[in-house]
Design an enzyme around this catalytic site. Sequence first.
Site, PDB file in Angstrom:
ATOM      1  N   GLY A 152       0.838  -1.213   0.149  1.00  0.00           N
ATOM      2  CA  GLY A 152       0.010  -0.018   0.154  1.00  0.00           C
ATOM      3  C   GLY A 152       0.880   1.237  -0.080  1.00  0.00           C
ATOM      4  N   ALA A 205      -1.778  11.008  -3.385  1.00  0.00           N
ATOM      5  CA  ALA A 205      -0.311  10.800  -3.242  1.00  0.00           C
ATOM      6  C   ALA A 205      -0.219   9.552  -4.197  1.00  0.00           C
ATOM      7  CB  ALA A 205       0.038  10.713  -1.805  1.00  0.00           C
ATOM      8  N   THR A 229      -2.859  -3.391  -5.698  1.00  0.00           N
ATOM      9  CA  THR A 229      -3.237  -4.819  -6.334  1.00  0.00           C
ATOM     10  C   THR A 229      -3.350  -5.948  -5.376  1.00  0.00           C
ATOM     11  OG1 THR A 229      -1.774  -3.773  -8.152  1.00  0.00           O
ATOM     12  CG2 THR A 229      -2.263  -6.128  -8.262  1.00  0.00           C
ATOM     13  N   GLN A 248      -4.805  -3.521 -35.920  1.00  0.00           N
ATOM     14  CA  GLN A 248      -4.835  -2.699 -37.357  1.00  0.00           C
ATOM     15  C   GLN A 248      -4.550  -4.003 -38.360  1.00  0.00           C
ATOM     16  OE1 GLN A 248      -5.505   0.275 -37.337  1.00  0.00           O
ATOM     17  NE2 GLN A 248      -5.405   0.491 -39.514  1.00  0.00           N
ATOM     18  N   GLU A 265       2.535   1.467 -11.155  1.00  0.00           N
ATOM     19  CA  GLU A 265       3.848   1.334 -10.444  1.00  0.00           C
ATOM     20  C   GLU A 265       4.863   2.411 -11.190  1.00  0.00           C
ATOM     21  OE1 GLU A 265       5.899  -2.309  -9.689  1.00  0.00           O
ATOM     22  OE2 GLU A 265       3.752  -3.462  -9.729  1.00  0.00           O
TER      23      GLU A 265
HETATM   24  N1  CAA Z   1      16.293   4.088  -3.821  1.00  0.00           N
HETATM   25  C1  CAA Z   1      16.672   4.398  -2.776  1.00  0.00           C
HETATM   26  N2  CAA Z   1      16.412   5.592  -1.969  1.00  0.00           N
HETATM   27  C2  CAA Z   1      15.582   6.589  -2.749  1.00  0.00           C
HETATM   28  C3  CAA Z   1      15.109   6.220  -4.177  1.00  0.00           C
HETATM   29  C4  CAA Z   1      15.684   4.916  -4.541  1.00  0.00           C
HETATM   30  N3  CAA Z   1      15.029   4.564  -5.760  1.00  0.00           N
HETATM   31  N4  CAA Z   1      14.279   7.158  -4.554  1.00  0.00           N
HETATM   32  C5  CAA Z   1      14.276   8.177  -3.671  1.00  0.00           C
HETATM   33  N5  CAA Z   1      14.917   7.749  -2.585  1.00  0.00           N
HETATM   34  C6  CAA Z   1      15.329   8.485  -1.174  1.00  0.00           C
HETATM   35  C7  CAA Z   1      16.131   9.789  -1.712  1.00  0.00           C
HETATM   36  O1  CAA Z   1      17.580   9.451  -1.885  1.00  0.00           O
HETATM   37  C8  CAA Z   1      15.836  10.651  -0.620  1.00  0.00           C
HETATM   38  O2  CAA Z   1      16.514  10.260   0.552  1.00  0.00           O
HETATM   39  P1  CAA Z   1      17.244  11.286   1.735  1.00  0.00           P
HETATM   40  O3  CAA Z   1      15.872  12.179   2.051  1.00  0.00           O
HETATM   41  O4  CAA Z   1      17.812  10.386   2.519  1.00  0.00           O
HETATM   42  O5  CAA Z   1      17.869  12.229   0.847  1.00  0.00           O
HETATM   43  C9  CAA Z   1      14.583  10.322  -0.352  1.00  0.00           C
HETATM   44  O6  CAA Z   1      14.155   8.962  -0.837  1.00  0.00           O
HETATM   45  C10 CAA Z   1      13.490  11.221  -1.189  1.00  0.00           C
HETATM   46  O7  CAA Z   1      13.776  10.957  -2.206  1.00  0.00           O
HETATM   47  P2  CAA Z   1      13.365  12.227  -3.571  1.00  0.00           P
HETATM   48  O8  CAA Z   1      13.767  13.489  -3.090  1.00  0.00           O
HETATM   49  O9  CAA Z   1      13.885  11.620  -4.922  1.00  0.00           O
HETATM   50  O10 CAA Z   1      11.737  12.115  -3.691  1.00  0.00           O
HETATM   51  P3  CAA Z   1      10.692  12.579  -4.668  1.00  0.00           P
HETATM   52  O11 CAA Z   1       9.558  12.807  -3.603  1.00  0.00           O
HETATM   53  O12 CAA Z   1      11.428  13.719  -5.427  1.00  0.00           O
HETATM   54  O13 CAA Z   1      10.311  11.376  -5.380  1.00  0.00           O
HETATM   55  C11 CAA Z   1       9.755  10.244  -7.367  1.00  0.00           C
HETATM   56  C12 CAA Z   1       9.870  11.329  -6.645  1.00  0.00           C
HETATM   57  C13 CAA Z   1      10.896   9.359  -8.002  1.00  0.00           C
HETATM   58  C14 CAA Z   1       8.731  10.806  -8.424  1.00  0.00           C
HETATM   59  C15 CAA Z   1       8.880   9.226  -6.410  1.00  0.00           C
HETATM   60  O14 CAA Z   1       7.877  10.055  -5.758  1.00  0.00           O
HETATM   61  C16 CAA Z   1       8.027   8.202  -7.157  1.00  0.00           C
HETATM   62  O15 CAA Z   1       9.237   7.119  -7.625  1.00  0.00           O
HETATM   63  N6  CAA Z   1       6.956   8.440  -7.663  1.00  0.00           N
HETATM   64  C17 CAA Z   1       6.077   7.236  -8.111  1.00  0.00           C
HETATM   65  C18 CAA Z   1       5.556   6.258  -7.300  1.00  0.00           C
HETATM   66  C19 CAA Z   1       4.999   5.280  -8.016  1.00  0.00           C
HETATM   67  O16 CAA Z   1       5.597   4.500  -8.618  1.00  0.00           O
HETATM   68  N7  CAA Z   1       3.635   4.737  -7.186  1.00  0.00           N
HETATM   69  C20 CAA Z   1       3.039   3.319  -7.626  1.00  0.00           C
HETATM   70  C21 CAA Z   1       3.177   2.400  -6.643  1.00  0.00           C
HETATM   71  S1  CAA Z   1       2.337   0.964  -7.084  1.00  0.00           S
HETATM   72  C22 CAA Z   1       1.114   0.906  -5.804  1.00  0.00           C
HETATM   73  O17 CAA Z   1       1.189   1.428  -4.813  1.00  0.00           O
HETATM   74  C23 CAA Z   1      -0.183   0.105  -6.177  1.00  0.00           C
HETATM   75  C24 CAA Z   1      -0.014  -1.421  -6.554  1.00  0.00           C
HETATM   76  O18 CAA Z   1      -0.367  -2.283  -5.949  1.00  0.00           O
HETATM   77  C25 CAA Z   1       0.815  -1.376  -7.876  1.00  0.00           C
END
Ligand code: CAA
Length: 398
Positions: A122, A128, A156, A334, A361
């Site tokens: 979740g 968000a 999911t 198509q 995702e």
């Molecule tokens: N690995 C490790 N750490 C990570 C990371 C990663 N891939 N990505 C970010 N972090 C860490 C950063 O290093 C940072 O750490 P510090 O505070 O210690 O510096 C912290 O997390 C915050 O990172 P960001 O500042 O980059 O965060 P952001 O808010 O700018 O994130 C984003 C941006 C990449 C767009 C992110 O929000 C994202 O991936 N969004 C998409 C979410 C998504 O894919 N949602 C679908 C989920 S699926 C679901 O819920 C339903 C299901 O069952 C399928």
Amino acid sequence: MWWDPKVEEYREEVRAFAEEHVRPIADRMDRHSEFDPHLMDKMKQWGFMSLLCPKQYGGKGMDTLRYAVAVEELSRVCGSTGITVAAANSLGVYPVDSFGSQEQKDKVLPGVGEKGDIIAFGLTEPGAGSDASGTKTNAVRDGDGWLLNGSKCFITNPRFSTWIITTAVTDPDAGARGISSFLLHKDTPGFAVGKSETKMGLHASDTSMLHFEDVKLPDDALFGPRGDGFKQFMMTLDGGRISIGAMALGLAQGSLDIALRHAKNNLGLTGGINERQAVQFPLSDMATRVEAARHLVYQSAALKDLHQPFAKQSAMAKMYASEVGHYCSDQAIQILGMDGYCTGSEVERHWRDVRLCEIGEGTSEVHRIVISRYILKELDKATAPKKSVEPELAKTSA
Ligand code: CAA
């Protein structure tokens, strides 16, 4: 190089399972918007829900490459089956195995390995989605434990799940570092699976809401250190992208296979120079893009198996394979014409199913953000001034 006879043998096994048990009922599951319970039982017996669960807990303990091949082959005939397996493993088993305490693993993973218990993940909330750190679900200290409140959406598998892991804000002023994650059993009082979504595609895959209303959790429901939830979930998504890439790849290959058979059997295509180039050209473009997507998906899986950084490649793989899946299912319609466009045609189902891959995702836009961060960092690294040679070393080499 990933090509390995063992991987191809495994592909044959999964393909045989998919052709025998999934293809014959895929259309019915889609029309009835229901995952066949007998298929679910068979999949659990075969270990599809525990592909990433270590052998010591009774799971398959599979490497990422073969896991990706399994998701690809199941998706080739049915996207709903592919995503059900992908979410159970990448978003359920992986984080418990990677971030859970020994006690949490011992509590959850034997049920996954031995019975195929499913864990739901979740993260997304009404406010968000792409901005995952905008989580409002919160957990406050309650004596020795926690009180959890909030809702998650578009999740999911919760209707099939025994366990849930969820993010919640524990330190409201700390941004992403104020988000923790929690593990709870589906029967925990105050927890409920909410409304199921009616979707354009993936009808047999469960997509539902989660509600937490004054859910009392013990201290040890905290999953990993306090404040690590966001990072854990981001790391989980890095791996999850490989499986959604594999799912899109399977749907693309499935569409290509149908279009090829149609071109050969119904249109008599043989490959001659003066023959229906309007069909030859898209078939060749589809096949080339499918191969390129396969390279990206398998490369990211192989890097993960080698414990090398793979997050840039998995974002590229998911983004590109999703777009290839979209292109191939569209081109297949198509080529088949009305035979493809009519409800009940397999390519029409693939077209609706694969559309999710550009959204779920992580949207393709989020992936472009993620990829740009990596390539900009690589540029900084490449253009950073080189460290000066130690004076002693410089003298010796002179
Ligand atoms: N690995 C490790 N750490 C990570 C990371 C990663 N891939 N990505 C970010 N972090 C860490 C950063 O290093 C940072 O750490 P510090 O505070 O210690 O510096 C912290 O997390 C915050 O990172 P960001 O500042 O980059 O965060 P952001 O808010 O700018 O994130 C984003 C941006 C990449 C767009 C992110 O929000 C994202 O991936 N969004 C998409 C979410 C998504 O894919 N949602 C679908 C989920 S699926 C679901 O819920 C339903 C299901 O069952 C399928």
